[in-house]
Enzyme design. Structure first.
Site, short mmCIF file in Angstrom:
data_model
loop_
_atom_site.label_atom_id
_atom_site.label_comp_id
_atom_site.label_asym_id
_atom_site.label_seq_id
_atom_site.Cartn_x
_atom_site.Cartn_y
_atom_site.Cartn_z
CB SER A 76 -40.39 92.59 52.35
OG SER A 76 -39.29 93.43 52.57
NE ARG A 87 -47.71 97.23 52.26
CZ ARG A 87 -48.09 98.47 52.58
NH1 ARG A 87 -48.41 99.35 51.61
NH2 ARG A 87 -48.17 98.85 53.83
CB THR A 106 -36.94 94.48 57.85
OG1 THR A 106 -37.54 94.32 56.58
CG2 THR A 106 -37.51 93.47 58.81
CB CYS A 119 -53.91 99.91 39.65
SG CYS A 119 -54.50 98.47 40.56
CB CYS A 136 -57.71 96.07 45.99
SG CYS A 136 -56.62 97.09 46.99
CB CYS A 141 -49.79 97.96 46.39
SG CYS A 141 -50.58 98.94 45.09
CB CYS A 193 -55.11 103.99 43.89
SG CYS A 193 -55.65 102.98 45.29
C1 FAD Z 1 -40.80 95.51 47.09
C2 FAD Z 1 -40.20 95.77 48.45
C3 FAD Z 1 -38.95 95.29 48.74
C4 FAD Z 1 -38.38 95.51 49.99
N1 FAD Z 1 -37.16 94.96 50.27
C5 FAD Z 1 -36.67 95.05 51.51
C6 FAD Z 1 -35.48 94.36 51.86
O1 FAD Z 1 -34.89 93.65 51.05
N2 FAD Z 1 -35.02 94.50 53.13
C7 FAD Z 1 -35.67 95.25 54.07
O2 FAD Z 1 -35.23 95.33 55.22
N3 FAD Z 1 -36.79 95.93 53.75
C8 FAD Z 1 -37.31 95.83 52.51
N4 FAD Z 1 -38.48 96.47 52.20
C9 FAD Z 1 -39.11 97.34 53.21
C10 FAD Z 1 -39.77 96.53 54.30
O3 FAD Z 1 -40.62 95.56 53.73
C11 FAD Z 1 -40.56 97.45 55.22
O4 FAD Z 1 -39.71 98.47 55.68
C12 FAD Z 1 -41.15 96.70 56.40
O5 FAD Z 1 -42.00 95.68 55.96
C13 FAD Z 1 -41.90 97.66 57.32
O6 FAD Z 1 -42.50 96.95 58.37
P1 FAD Z 1 -43.83 97.49 59.06
O7 FAD Z 1 -44.15 96.52 60.13
O8 FAD Z 1 -43.67 98.90 59.40
O9 FAD Z 1 -44.95 97.44 57.92
P2 FAD Z 1 -45.50 96.24 57.03
O10 FAD Z 1 -44.46 95.21 56.83
O11 FAD Z 1 -46.11 96.86 55.83
O12 FAD Z 1 -46.63 95.58 57.93
C14 FAD Z 1 -47.81 96.25 58.22
C15 FAD Z 1 -48.87 95.25 58.63
O13 FAD Z 1 -49.98 95.96 59.14
C16 FAD Z 1 -51.17 95.44 58.58
N5 FAD Z 1 -52.16 96.54 58.58
C17 FAD Z 1 -52.09 97.71 57.89
N6 FAD Z 1 -53.14 98.49 58.19
C18 FAD Z 1 -53.89 97.82 59.08
C19 FAD Z 1 -55.09 98.13 59.76
N7 FAD Z 1 -55.71 99.30 59.61
N8 FAD Z 1 -55.61 97.19 60.60
C20 FAD Z 1 -54.97 96.00 60.79
N9 FAD Z 1 -53.82 95.67 60.16
C21 FAD Z 1 -53.28 96.57 59.34
C22 FAD Z 1 -50.76 94.97 57.21
O14 FAD Z 1 -51.67 94.02 56.69
C23 FAD Z 1 -49.37 94.40 57.47
O15 FAD Z 1 -49.43 93.05 57.86
C24 FAD Z 1 -39.08 96.27 50.97
C25 FAD Z 1 -40.36 96.75 50.67
C26 FAD Z 1 -40.92 96.50 49.43
C27 FAD Z 1 -42.30 97.00 49.14
#
Ligand code: FAD
Length: 542
Positions: free
Chosen positions: A45, A295, A331, A487, A511, A514, A517
């Protein structure tokens, strides 16, 4: 293995849900499956985090050694970049909710590690290294849990000496917290037609690095966002971020909106170019790059939020898509949605319900502060996408101001999928990108090395082509093989065979998960599925 609630994904959404379930009723049996080798290993993130949900979930977090508490945001800049100049946007031009006052900057991976410890202390069972690879249905068609991926299967599908079949985890309710473009989530969306009444989800690709920088240049809590150059040169859009975080490090990254039409756009190279902007380069000179990753991030906003509940299951966090795009923050909304789903599931279980649809969770989200926050910015992404970085940003700003002042018109703009937006190569000019200098800019392979990515080599390819002939028959001649460019890990390469004909080679072991693809392939021929457990990046503090 029977549980009350099984949670797929140990990110902020999944862990907040797990903690909330235990807070409401500590007798509930809760488990979290995480595909990374440990909690946090696959989390990437920014991050600048709005602590609103964390304050609601664990109000004492600042006093409990939470790593996020270390660096409050102290300075906030929004730069509009030209090739060599910058304009620092005055704060009064931005709606008040764009301010980062009261927010914290740090590693989301480390926040998840801390949340994971809290969850385990409360009795949640966490299984890192176990991807959920299949959804299980009962005789009535309701979700009754998930199965984890088999281990020890060879590339040809045969069982190796260390073969172990996956486990079935049965649950009264299964919460999908896979983050952006979750692969089981994608199946649930299709199976239960969850997107029938919303716009399709759209995405950006975020590529990020961590640098140790010259201590004289480090200002803890300074956060900078940029827009404009270099994507302005290819009529695409997105932006950069540079956050001064703990330990003398800066986290910097670049998000390219994946709705770009020119198939020659190369997000990784755009990021490398951006680092050479004088205002960014100046911060990095004398420093050392220590980590790399990528990601996808949801950009569809409120109009792309699908139906959230279905028999036996619900989507939480970025599986559903609650990112506030102008704030680049998802988040706090991910955590809040996890908490609301937990409240609904805990109440249903006490009421002796199971495997029905938690419609009250869907209703709760739509009347929560998530709805209030996201509906206010709902036209920002589509306005920039439609009118471009410069005019679109002005219109998006005006739209957000009007909604803040409660004089916005009740219109909601639509989306088209990122895959469908990809244009034919013959309509565009090839883009020549500068070679990396090895000091500020780098190539993809040395970058992937820094992500700690590793996959067992002898396993079925987890990047599945629905039709293996499409890359050579369609993607290469019509779109100039965009998978070789979008990619960020160099997984896809067109290589000449013995007859001089270019064939697609998939280096699946590189991979970084992210999901780009799966999103951007113009023919939607690539399906990302979970590889063997523990495979993928090993991010330290992304
Ligand atoms: C480059 C970037 C910058 C960002 N900057 C910010 C920021 O500054 N502030 C902010 O608030 N948000 C930011 N975000 C957004 C934020 O990161 C997301 O909104 C947040 O992480 C979402 O949380 P989540 O738990 O839904 O998903 P995620 O954080 O993606 O967590 C999902 C988890 O599930 C696991 N998983 C996935 N599929 C499976 C499966 N089938 N089986 C088992 N495990 C699995 C993954 O490995 C991961 O650990 C940013 C995102 C990106 C990409």
């Amino acid at each position: 293995m029977p549980y009350d609630v099984v949670i797929v994904g140990g990110g902020p959404a999944g862990l907040a849900a797990a903690i909330r379930l235990k807070q409401v009723n500590d007798e509930l049996e809760v488990c979290v499956l995480e595909k990374g080798s440990e909690i946090g290993a696959h989390i990437l993130s920014g991050a600048v985090v709005d602590p609103r949900a964390l304050d609601e979930l664990l109000p004492e977090w600042r006093e409990q050694d939470c790593p996020l508490a270390e660096v409050p945001v102290t300075e906030n800049h929004h730069w509009m970049l030209s090739r060599s100049g910058k304009f620092d946007m005055p704060h009064f031009a931005l709606p008040p909710f764009m301010s980062n006052d009261g927010n914290y900057t740090g590693s989301l991976g480390n926040l998840c590690r801390w949340l994971g410890e809290k969850a385990e202390e409360m009795g949640v069972e966490i299984f890192p290294g176990f991807p959920a690879s299949e959804v299980l249905f009962d005789e009535n068609g309701a979700v009754m849990g998930v199965a984890t991926q088999d281990m020890g299967v060879a590339a040809d599908g045969s069982q190796k000496a260390d073969y172990q079949p996956g486990m079935e985890l049965h649950a009264k309710y299964t919460l999908f917290a896979e983050g952006a473009r979750g692969h089981l989530t994608k199946r649930m969306k299709a199976h239960f037609d969850l997107e029938a009444e919303c716009q399709p989800q759209v995405y950006g690709l975020g590529i990020k690095e961590l640098w140790d920088i010259d201590p004289a240049k480090h200002v803890p809590g300074r956060v900078i966002h940029t827009q404009g150059w270099p994507l302005s040169e290819s009529d695409s859009w997105g932006g950069g971020f540079l956050y001064h975080q703990a330990g003398g490090q800066v986290a910097l990254g670049f998000v390219t909106a994946l709705d770009y039409a020119n198939p020659y756009v190369f997000p990784f190279e755009e990021f490398q170019r951006w680092k050479h902007h004088p205002a960014i380069r100046e911060v990095l000179e004398g420093g050392k790059r220590v980590s790399y990753g990528a990601r996808a991030i949801n950009e569809g906003g409120w109009q792309s939020v699908p139906q959230l509940a279905f028999p036996g299951g619900a989507l939480i966090g970025c599986s559903a898509g609650f990112v506030n795009v102008p704030r680049i923050k998802g988040t706090h909304t991910a955590m809040k949605s996890g908490m609301l789903a937990a409240d609904a599931a805990a109440a249903a279980i006490v009421g002796e319900r199971e495997k029905d649809a938690l419609d009250e969770y869907d209703t709760a989200v739509r009347s929560s502060w998530i709805a209030d926050e996201l509906s206010r910015v709902r036209n920002a992404q589509p306005l920039v996408s439609k009118f471009g970085g410069a005019l679109g940003t002005v219109l998006a700003g005006a739209d957000m101001w009007m909604r803040t002042l409660k004089i916005g018109l009740p219109y909601t703009m639509k989306h088209e999928t990122d895959a469908a937006k990809t244009g034919r190569a013959d309509l565009y000019k090839k883009i020549e990108y500068p070679k990396p200098d090895g000091v500020i800019s780098f190539d993809r392979l040395s970058s992937v090395f820094l992500s700690g990515t590793n996959h067992e080599e002898d396993q079925p390819c987890h990047l599945v082509l629905k039709d293996p002939t499409i890359p050579e028959k369609v993607n290469l001649p019509v779109y100039a093989g965009p998978e070789a460019r979008y990619c960020p890990a160099g997984v896809y390469e067109f290589v000449e065979d013995d007859n001089g004909i270019e064939q697609l080679v998939i280096n699946a072991q590189n991979c970084v998960h992210c999901k780009t693809c799966d999103i951007k392939d113009p023919t939607q021929n690539i399906e990302w599925v979970t590889p063997e457990g523990g495979g993928g990046p090993n991010y330290p503090n992304m």
